[in-house]
Design a protein around this motif. Structure first.
Motif, short mmCIF file in Angstrom:
data_model
loop_
_atom_site.label_atom_id
_atom_site.label_comp_id
_atom_site.label_asym_id
_atom_site.label_seq_id
_atom_site.Cartn_x
_atom_site.Cartn_y
_atom_site.Cartn_z
N VAL A 40 43.25 40.19 42.84
CA VAL A 40 44.29 40.72 41.94
C VAL A 40 44.73 39.65 40.93
O VAL A 40 44.88 39.92 39.74
CB VAL A 40 45.51 41.22 42.77
CG1 VAL A 40 46.76 41.34 41.92
CG2 VAL A 40 45.16 42.55 43.44
N LEU A 41 44.94 38.44 41.45
CA LEU A 41 45.41 37.36 40.58
C LEU A 41 44.35 36.97 39.55
O LEU A 41 44.68 36.66 38.39
CB LEU A 41 45.83 36.16 41.42
CG LEU A 41 47.09 36.40 42.27
CD1 LEU A 41 47.31 35.26 43.27
CD2 LEU A 41 48.33 36.58 41.38
N GLU A 42 43.09 36.99 39.92
CA GLU A 42 42.00 36.72 38.98
C GLU A 42 41.90 37.84 37.94
O GLU A 42 41.79 37.58 36.73
CB GLU A 42 40.66 36.60 39.72
CG GLU A 42 40.56 35.37 40.61
CD GLU A 42 39.29 35.38 41.46
OE1 GLU A 42 38.87 34.31 41.90
OE2 GLU A 42 38.72 36.48 41.69
N ARG A 43 41.93 39.07 38.43
CA ARG A 43 41.67 40.24 37.58
C ARG A 43 42.78 40.52 36.57
O ARG A 43 42.51 40.82 35.42
CB ARG A 43 41.47 41.46 38.48
CG ARG A 43 41.21 42.76 37.75
CD ARG A 43 40.72 43.80 38.73
NE ARG A 43 40.53 45.08 38.11
CZ ARG A 43 39.61 45.98 38.51
NH1 ARG A 43 38.81 45.69 39.51
NH2 ARG A 43 39.52 47.12 37.91
N PHE A 44 44.05 40.45 37.03
CA PHE A 44 45.16 40.89 36.17
C PHE A 44 45.95 39.74 35.54
O PHE A 44 46.73 39.96 34.62
CB PHE A 44 46.10 41.81 36.95
CG PHE A 44 45.44 43.07 37.42
CD1 PHE A 44 44.97 44.00 36.50
CD2 PHE A 44 45.26 43.32 38.77
CE1 PHE A 44 44.34 45.17 36.92
CE2 PHE A 44 44.64 44.49 39.20
CZ PHE A 44 44.17 45.41 38.27
N PHE A 45 45.75 38.52 36.04
CA PHE A 45 46.53 37.41 35.51
C PHE A 45 45.65 36.29 34.95
O PHE A 45 46.16 35.23 34.59
CB PHE A 45 47.50 36.88 36.57
CG PHE A 45 48.52 37.92 36.98
CD1 PHE A 45 49.68 38.09 36.24
CD2 PHE A 45 48.29 38.76 38.06
CE1 PHE A 45 50.61 39.07 36.58
CE2 PHE A 45 49.20 39.75 38.41
CZ PHE A 45 50.36 39.91 37.66
N GLY A 46 44.34 36.54 34.88
CA GLY A 46 43.43 35.60 34.22
C GLY A 46 43.38 34.23 34.87
O GLY A 46 43.09 33.24 34.20
N LEU A 47 43.67 34.17 36.16
CA LEU A 47 43.62 32.87 36.86
C LEU A 47 42.20 32.62 37.35
O LEU A 47 41.48 33.57 37.71
CB LEU A 47 44.58 32.88 38.05
CG LEU A 47 46.05 33.18 37.73
CD1 LEU A 47 46.88 33.18 39.01
CD2 LEU A 47 46.62 32.15 36.75
N ASN A 48 41.81 31.35 37.40
CA ASN A 48 40.52 31.04 38.02
C ASN A 48 40.68 31.09 39.54
O ASN A 48 41.79 31.22 40.05
CB ASN A 48 39.96 29.70 37.51
CG ASN A 48 40.77 28.48 37.97
OD1 ASN A 48 41.27 28.45 39.10
ND2 ASN A 48 40.90 27.50 37.09
N HIS A 49 39.55 31.01 40.24
CA HIS A 49 39.58 31.25 41.69
C HIS A 49 40.50 30.27 42.40
O HIS A 49 41.26 30.66 43.29
CB HIS A 49 38.17 31.19 42.28
CG HIS A 49 38.11 31.73 43.68
ND1 HIS A 49 38.08 33.08 43.96
CD2 HIS A 49 38.13 31.11 44.88
CE1 HIS A 49 38.05 33.27 45.26
NE2 HIS A 49 38.07 32.08 45.86
N SER A 50 40.46 29.01 42.01
CA SER A 50 41.25 28.01 42.73
C SER A 50 42.75 28.17 42.43
O SER A 50 43.58 28.04 43.34
CB SER A 50 40.70 26.62 42.46
OG SER A 50 41.57 25.82 41.72
#
Ligand code: TYC
Length: 100
Positions: A40-50
């Motif tokens: 969710v954080l990667e998909r909707f907030f553009g964060l990288n995996h780490s």
């Protein structure tokens, strides 16, 4: 004022208002899988995996974390996207927003 430069009446200047910003918060629960939250954080907030993993762990340990700060309209959209995605996958994940 509206009567132009010739006027003797002046209006006190006020600071130009910046639009209010809203924190988007992710809440912990006992059931949503950690990998789902990271996704969710990667998909909707553009964060990288780490970055996503780090924020997920913060929510898991502390109960809540700010995942981003946005205009009212963008924050509302993010909250709706996360809530809808969680509901579709039948996870109880909660996302909310509050004025900064
Ligand atoms: N606490 C959840 C678990 O142990 C993981 C989790 C993390 C859930 C963050 C929600 O916002 C959340 N599976």
């Amino acid at each position: 004022g509206t009567d132009g430069d010739a006027s003797l009446l002046t209006k006190p200047k006020t600071k130009s208002q910046r639009p209010p910003l809203y924190k988007v918060l992710l809440l912990n629960d006992d059931y949503t899988p950690m990998e789902f939250v990271v996704h969710v954080l990667e998909r909707f907030f553009g964060l990288n995996h780490s970055q996503a993993f780090e924020i997920m762990l913060t929510v898991h340990k502390k109960g809540v974390a700010v995942v981003g700060v946005f205009s009212h309209e963008i924050a509302e959209t993010k909250v709706a996207q996360v809530m809808d995605f969680a509901r579709r996958h039948q996870h109880p994940l909660q996302c909310t927003m509050e004025k900064e």
